[in-house]
Structures are given as structure tokens and as C-alpha cells.
Design a protein around this motif. Structure first.
Motif, PDB file in Angstrom:
ATOM      1  N   GLN A   1       0.828  -1.206   0.000  1.00 29.29           N
ATOM      2  CA  GLN A   1       0.000   0.000   0.000  1.00 29.29           C
ATOM      3  C   GLN A   1       0.869   1.266   0.000  1.00 29.29           C
ATOM      4  OE1 GLN A   1      -2.969  -0.026   3.063  1.00 29.29           O
ATOM      5  NE2 GLN A   1      -4.392   0.925   1.651  1.00 29.29           N
ATOM      6  N   LEU A   2       1.954   1.209   0.769  1.00 27.73           N
ATOM      7  CA  LEU A   2       2.862   2.358   0.841  1.00 27.73           C
ATOM      8  C   LEU A   2       3.468   2.652  -0.532  1.00 27.73           C
ATOM      9  CD1 LEU A   2       3.709   3.958   3.424  1.00 27.73           C
ATOM     10  CD2 LEU A   2       5.927   2.835   3.181  1.00 27.73           C
ATOM     11  N   ASN A   3       3.932   1.594  -1.187  1.00 30.97           N
ATOM     12  CA  ASN A   3       4.516   1.760  -2.528  1.00 30.97           C
ATOM     13  C   ASN A   3       3.515   2.307  -3.511  1.00 30.97           C
ATOM     14  OD1 ASN A   3       6.964   0.842  -1.728  1.00 30.97           O
ATOM     15  ND2 ASN A   3       6.559  -1.282  -2.277  1.00 30.97           N
ATOM     16  N   ILE A   4       2.290   1.749  -3.430  1.00 33.90           N
ATOM     17  CA  ILE A   4       1.242   2.183  -4.356  1.00 33.90           C
ATOM     18  C   ILE A   4       0.887   3.649  -4.093  1.00 33.90           C
ATOM     19  CG2 ILE A   4      -1.228   1.879  -4.857  1.00 33.90           C
ATOM     20  CD1 ILE A   4       0.412  -0.142  -6.301  1.00 33.90           C
ATOM     21  N   ASP A   5       0.809   4.025  -2.799  1.00 39.66           N
ATOM     22  CA  ASP A   5       0.476   5.409  -2.448  1.00 39.66           C
ATOM     23  C   ASP A   5       1.495   6.370  -3.057  1.00 39.66           C
ATOM     24  OD1 ASP A   5      -1.669   4.531  -1.098  1.00 39.66           O
ATOM     25  OD2 ASP A   5      -0.970   5.044   0.926  1.00 39.66           O
ATOM     26  N   VAL A   6       2.776   5.993  -2.880  1.00 43.94           N
ATOM     27  CA  VAL A   6       3.843   6.864  -3.412  1.00 43.94           C
ATOM     28  C   VAL A   6       3.729   6.964  -4.934  1.00 43.94           C
ATOM     29  CG1 VAL A   6       6.346   7.048  -3.716  1.00 43.94           C
ATOM     30  CG2 VAL A   6       5.405   6.444  -1.492  1.00 43.94           C
ATOM     31  N   SER A   7       3.479   5.810  -5.573  1.00 41.28           N
ATOM     32  CA  SER A   7       3.441   5.863  -7.050  1.00 41.28           C
ATOM     33  C   SER A   7       2.209   6.614  -7.541  1.00 41.28           C
ATOM     34  CB  SER A   7       3.561   4.452  -7.630  1.00 41.28           C
ATOM     35  OG  SER A   7       2.320   3.904  -7.850  1.00 41.28           O
ATOM     36  N   LEU A   8       1.094   6.532  -6.775  1.00 44.81           N
ATOM     37  CA  LEU A   8      -0.094   7.287  -7.194  1.00 44.81           C
ATOM     38  C   LEU A   8       0.083   8.788  -6.944  1.00 44.81           C
ATOM     39  CD1 LEU A   8      -3.038   4.955  -6.200  1.00 44.81           C
ATOM     40  CD2 LEU A   8      -2.253   5.546  -8.477  1.00 44.81           C
ATOM     41  N   GLN A   9       0.859   9.090  -5.905  1.00 45.25           N
ATOM     42  CA  GLN A   9       1.155  10.509  -5.657  1.00 45.25           C
ATOM     43  C   GLN A   9       1.930  11.084  -6.857  1.00 45.25           C
ATOM     44  OE1 GLN A   9       4.437  11.518  -3.221  1.00 45.25           O
ATOM     45  NE2 GLN A   9       3.258  12.984  -1.990  1.00 45.25           N
ATOM     46  N   ARG A  10       2.909  10.249  -7.336  1.00 43.73           N
ATOM     47  CA  ARG A  10       3.694  10.695  -8.509  1.00 43.73           C
ATOM     48  C   ARG A  10       2.792  10.859  -9.717  1.00 43.73           C
ATOM     49  NH1 ARG A  10       8.259   6.720  -7.722  1.00 43.73           N
ATOM     50  NH2 ARG A  10       9.395   7.702  -6.026  1.00 43.73           N
ATOM     51  N   GLN A  11       1.871   9.886  -9.837  1.00 45.22           N
ATOM     52  CA  GLN A  11       0.963   9.931 -10.977  1.00 45.22           C
ATOM     53  C   GLN A  11       0.117  11.217 -10.948  1.00 45.22           C
ATOM     54  OE1 GLN A  11      -1.411   6.383 -11.329  1.00 45.22           O
ATOM     55  NE2 GLN A  11      -2.583   7.251 -13.014  1.00 45.22           N
ATOM     56  N   ALA A  12      -0.389  11.549  -9.739  1.00 40.10           N
ATOM     57  CA  ALA A  12      -1.207  12.762  -9.600  1.00 40.10           C
ATOM     58  C   ALA A  12      -0.394  14.004  -9.970  1.00 40.10           C
ATOM     59  CB  ALA A  12      -1.720  12.866  -8.167  1.00 40.10           C
ATOM     60  N   LEU A  13       0.878  14.017  -9.497  1.00 46.77           N
ATOM     61  CA  LEU A  13       1.760  15.160  -9.821  1.00 46.77           C
ATOM     62  C   LEU A  13       2.031  15.237 -11.321  1.00 46.77           C
ATOM     63  CD1 LEU A  13       4.251  14.891  -6.835  1.00 46.77           C
ATOM     64  CD2 LEU A  13       2.831  16.879  -7.369  1.00 46.77           C
ATOM     65  N   MET A  14       2.232  14.031 -11.917  1.00 46.82           N
ATOM     66  CA  MET A  14       2.526  14.001 -13.370  1.00 46.82           C
ATOM     67  C   MET A  14       1.353  14.514 -14.188  1.00 46.82           C
ATOM     68  SD  MET A  14       4.702  10.541 -13.784  1.00 46.82           S
ATOM     69  CE  MET A  14       4.150  10.226 -15.426  1.00 46.82           C
ATOM     70  N   ILE A  15       0.129  14.158 -13.737  1.00 48.40           N
ATOM     71  CA  ILE A  15      -1.054  14.650 -14.462  1.00 48.40           C
ATOM     72  C   ILE A  15      -1.056  16.180 -14.446  1.00 48.40           C
ATOM     73  CG2 ILE A  15      -3.584  14.738 -14.452  1.00 48.40           C
ATOM     74  CD1 ILE A  15      -3.530  11.872 -13.277  1.00 48.40           C
ATOM     75  N   GLY A  16      -0.777  16.720 -13.255  1.00 46.30           N
ATOM     76  CA  GLY A  16      -0.741  18.182 -13.109  1.00 46.30           C
ATOM     77  C   GLY A  16       0.340  18.792 -13.988  1.00 46.30           C
ATOM     78  N   GLN A  17       1.563  18.195 -13.916  1.00 48.71           N
ATOM     79  CA  GLN A  17       2.683  18.747 -14.699  1.00 48.71           C
ATOM     80  C   GLN A  17       2.405  18.643 -16.206  1.00 48.71           C
ATOM     81  OE1 GLN A  17       5.700  16.490 -12.860  1.00 48.71           O
ATOM     82  NE2 GLN A  17       5.950  17.986 -11.201  1.00 48.71           N
ATOM     83  N   PHE A  18       1.791  17.486 -16.586  1.00 51.54           N
ATOM     84  CA  PHE A  18       1.470  17.296 -18.000  1.00 51.54           C
ATOM     85  C   PHE A  18       0.483  18.384 -18.479  1.00 51.54           C
ATOM     86  CE2 PHE A  18      -1.318  15.473 -21.277  1.00 51.54           C
ATOM     87  CZ  PHE A  18      -0.369  15.150 -22.241  1.00 51.54           C
TER      88      PHE A  18
END
Ligand code: ADP
Length: 464
Positions: A42-59
Motif C-alpha cells: 500500500q505504501l509503494n502504491i500510495d507513493v506511485s499514485l502521488q507521482r501519478q497525480a503530480l505528473m497529471i498536473g505537470q502534463f
């Protein structure tokens, strides 16, 4: 006797405690392993989803958003994102409005024009960088809530100047559902494991009880053997004394006996003889069981022994009106056996044949059946036995209990002793019988072989 039950119990209870601890550790290890795996997943997934959310914003900032876009153009662009089915719940573009922010485009068009005052917005605007926070939202219409990554970041124009603020929320529902499902499955596996463990525990307890019972039975058996051995030794001496004085009395050493006296002494003699035979049987059983019976084989001429057996039993057979036939087929080779034990085998089998035959004939047959063995067969026309009655024939204390055997005294030890003696001398014993027709007991005894038996040690030390 029952000497060391405490040690035994202690050793066994250690084993049980060890088994119980081991058995309890297994489910515990499974549940800890599951919880740790799920947590780290869950911790790994949380971190990767956080990155995903940031990437959507940056994109959105770098590729979709252009500084000169009108409000309508921005709204059209984010509508496209909304329609792509992405797991983004909120997507708002906000413009600075004094100290607060005003929504200028959103997935939810109703929110356009609303003023928002949020600390994260202020931080992100002032620090000029993205802020990601884990928030939780109740799902409308249900009691459930979902976790979301909220990302707030400034949007810049081509020159890098802050123009607006993007606020989006990425749902973690899919992954949380998956984690929940995995945990449920793990709990089911755990419940099954605990059940198996309980069954194992129950089985272990039963095994322990059996082991205890087995040990006790062995001890009781040993006690019984020792008792028989001591009791029969103690009985032998007085029996010998009684027999001596009885025969002296019967021979008239203490004065002439009248007929009644003679009859009484004969009955006494028969009873003492029976008692003596019983004690001898018991002594033999205890000697055989304690491996104390020694076999002293030597070269024996069969005809001599067989004829002496005939002589020994002729009176009893005559008294019962039984015919007797001794058949010696072919040239009989000399055998290699302990004479006393060999005689005892024949006495037991002949004694039974006479005891269990009311009329007819007893036949004693000797012939060479195999290259290395002679077979001796004791055949009678007695009460016979069916297959069921023969089943436990060579077991200790076994007696056939039928109408035919009622009133015939015995101990059920004769055949067991006979079998042990035959086997100690290297032979085998068999029985054939037909109910109400007759029985034949036959056994093999090794032939004397110069090459093998010469090397045999001198008498008296060939024990089992
Ligand atoms: P015992 O004769 O003292 O009872 P044995 O061990 O010699 O003990 O024999 C066991 C049982 O086998 C006997 O009780 C008897 O029922 C049966 N049996 C032995 N020999 C014969 C025989 N020749 N004919 C019929 N039954 C026999």
C-alpha cells in the motif's frame, strides 16, 4: 513395573508444548506476513499514485495549458480530460482573487465563479511549487469514504510566470478495494489454517494418549511376565515335594492303603500332575518371552524318539479306546534338534490329539518333504475346527470355546509354546482341520547336515 511414568510424561508434555507452540506460530506467521506485505504494498502504491497525480498536473501545465487560453478554452480542455475516464475526481483551475482564489474552470461547472480560501493553495502559490496531500472524502450515498491525493500546483505561461492554480484530486479507491480484497482473502486462509491447526492439535493429543496407553500396556505386560516367572518358580518346589511324598505313600512307604485310599491318592496324583504341567507351561512361556530358553541341538535318530513317544502315550490311547499308527515314510535322515524340546513338541501335539479325539485313530507320520527338512505330522479323527476357530490357534491363552470342548481342561498355552519351540529350532508349524472330521498338525525340523551343523557351537548356547 510402573517405574518412570513421570519422566515419560514430562518428556511427552515437552513434545506437546513444542507442538502447540509450533502450531500456534504458523498462523501468527501467516497473518504477520500478510499484514506486512499489504502495508508495504500500500505504501509503494500510495507513493506511485502521488507521482501519478503530480505528473497529471505537470502534463496539464506543460502540454495542455497555454497562458493565453480564454476561460472557455480552458473549460473545454479539462472537459476532454474528464471524458477520458481518468480516475481524477476534482479538477479545478483557479485564478488569484485578492487574498483568495476563484474557480475559473472545473469538472463541475456549477463551481465556476466560487471563491476558495485554502491553506494549501496559498502555500503552493507562494512557494511556487506543487503541494500533494492525502485527503479522505465520504462517497455520496454510502457510508464509505475514499482516499485521494490532492495536488495543488501553480500554472505558468510560456515565460514561466504564474497565471493560475490547478487543483486536482486522484482517487485511490481502486487500489484500496484491491488491498481490502487481498486482506479478506488472507483472513479466510488464516481461518482455514487455524482450523487445520486445531485439528492437528486434537490429533496430536490423541497420539499422545495412545503413546501413553501403549507404554502403560507394555509395563503391565512386563509386570505380568515377571509375576508369572516368580509365581511358577515358587510353585515348582512345593509341587515336587508333594509328588515325592505322594509316590512314596502310593508305594506303601507309610503303610498299606485300602481301595478308597488308593483311589483318593490316584485322584491327588492326577491333580498334582495337572498342576505341574500348568506350572511347566507357565515357566516355558516366561523363559521364551524373556529369551532365556536355550536350545541345545544335536544329532537325533528319529525312529527312536518316535517309538518312545508311542510308548509314552500307548496307555492313555488304550484307555480312551483310540487306535494308533506310526508311519515312517522312506529312509528317514537324522535330524538336528534339541532332544528335550523336540520331545516336548511331540508330547504337546500328541497330548492334544488324544485330548480332543473321542474315537478313531491317531497317526504319527514322519517323512522327508524337502531337501533340508523332515516333516512330522500328528493326525487325529477328533472334534476338528472350522476356519474361524483356527484363526488364533497359536496365540497365547487361546482356547476354542464350543460344545465339543466343554469339560476338556487346558490352558491355551500348549500350541503357543509348541510354535515357539519349532521356530527356535529352525522349523515351521502348520494346521489343517475339518470340523467333526479331524485335525492334523505338522511341523518341519532341519535335517542334520555335516557341513553346516559341524560348525555349530557345542550344546547349550544357541539361544534365540
Ligand atoms: P489347551 O489344549 O491347553 O487348551 P493348546 O494351546 O494346546 O491349549 O490348544 C489351544 C486350543 O486349540 C485348544 O483349546 C483346542 O480348542 C484347540 N486344539 C488344539 N489341538 C487340537 C486338536 N488336535 N483337535 C481339535 N482342537 C484342538
Amino acid at each position: 513395573m510402573l517405574k518412570k511414568p513421570n519422566n515419560f510424561l514430562l518428556r511427552q508434555s515437552h513434545q506437546v508444548i513444542y507442538a502447540v507452540v509450533l502450531i500456534l506460530l504458523i498462523p501468527l506467521a501467516i497473518i504477520l506476513n500478510t499484514i506486512w506485505s499489504v502495508q508495504s504494498f500500500q505504501l509503494n502504491i500510495d507513493v506511485s499514485l502521488q507521482r501519478q497525480a503530480l505528473m497529471i498536473g505537470q502534463f496539464f501545465d506543460s502540454t495542455v495549458y497555454e497562458g493565453q487560453d480564454s476561460q472557455a478554452e480552458i473549460q473545454a480542455k479539462i472537459k476532454k480530460i474528464q471524458n477520458s475516464g481518468i480516475a481524477v475526481r476534482n479538477f479545478d483551475i483557479l485564478a488569484r482573487d485578492g487574498e483568495a482564489f476563484k474557480i475559473i474552470a472545473s469538472f463541475d461547472e456549477n463551481k465556476i465563479g466560487n471563491s476558495v480560501d485554502d491553506l494549501n493553495y496559498v502555500i503552493s502559490w507562494h512557494q511556487n511549487e506543487a503541494v500533494a496531500t492525502l485527503v479522505s472524502n465520504s462517497i455520496s450515498g454510502t457510508a464509505d469514504s475514499e482516499r485521494l491525493w490532492e495536488v495543488v500546483m501553480p500554472l505558468k505561461d510560456a515565460e514561466g510566470n504564474k497565471e493560475a492554480l490547478l487543483s486536482l484530486r486522484l482517487s485511490l479507491k481502486l487500489i484500496d478495494d484491491l488491498v481490502r480484497e487481498t486482506l479478506t482473502k488472507s483472513y479466510i486462509i488464516l481461518a482455514i489454517t487455524v482450523l487445520i491447526v486445531i485439528l492437528l492439535l486434537a490429533l496430536n493429543t490423541r497420539l499422545f494418549e495412545h503413546a501413553l496407553l501403549f507404554k502403560k500396556l507394555k509395563e503391565v505386560d512386563k509386570m505380568k511376565d515377571e509375576f508369572i516367572s516368580i509365581a511358577s518358580h515358587e510353585l515348582r518346589t512345593p509341587i515336587t515335594t508333594i509328588k515325592g511324598f505322594l509316590s512314596m505313600a502310593m508305594e506303601g512307604d507309610y503303610g498299606e492303603l485300602n481301595d478308597i485310599g488308593k483311589k483318593g491318592f490316584r485322584i491327588m496324583e492326577a491333580s498334582v500332575n495337572r498342576l505341574g504341567a500348568l506350572v511347566d507351561d507357565l515357566l516355558n512361556v516366561s523363559r521364551i518371552e524373556q529369551n532365556r530358553l536355550t536350545i541345545s541341538p544335536k544329532v537325533i535318530s528319529l525312529p527312536e524318539v518316535l517309538e518312545s513317544i508311542e510308548a509314552e502315550f500307548s496307555l492313555r490311547m488304550e484307555e480312551k479306546g483310540l487306535k494308533f499308527k506310526l508311519t515312517q515314510e522312506g529312509e528317514l535322515p537324522t535330524i538336528w534338534a534339541d532332544e528335550d524340546k523336540f520331545r516336548q513338541i511331540l508330547v504337546n501335539l500328541m497330548g492334544n490329539a488324544i485330548k480332543y479325539t473321542k474315537q478313531g485313530e491317531i497317526e504319527l507320520i514322519a517323512k522327508q518333504t524337502e531337501p533340508k527338512f523332515v516333516t512330522i505330522n500328528v493326525k487325529d479323527t477328533g472334534i476338528g475346527m472350522d476356519a474361524k476357530e483356527r484363526e488364533a490357534l497359536f496365540e497365547k491363552f487361546y482356547r476354542v470355546q464350543t460344545e465339543d470342548t466343554r469339560g476338556i481342561v487346558g490352558t491355551g498355552l500348549g500350541l503357543w509354546i509348541t510354535k515357539q519351540l519349532v521356530e527356535l529350532m529352525g522349523g515351521k508349524i502348520y494346521v489343517d482341520s475339518i470340523k467333526h472330521v479331524g485335525s492334523q498338525f505338522y511341523f518341519t525340523v532341519p535335517i542334520y547336515n555335516k557341513l553346516i551343523h559341524k560348525a555349530a557351537p557345542p550344546a547349550n548356547n544357541l539361544s534365540k
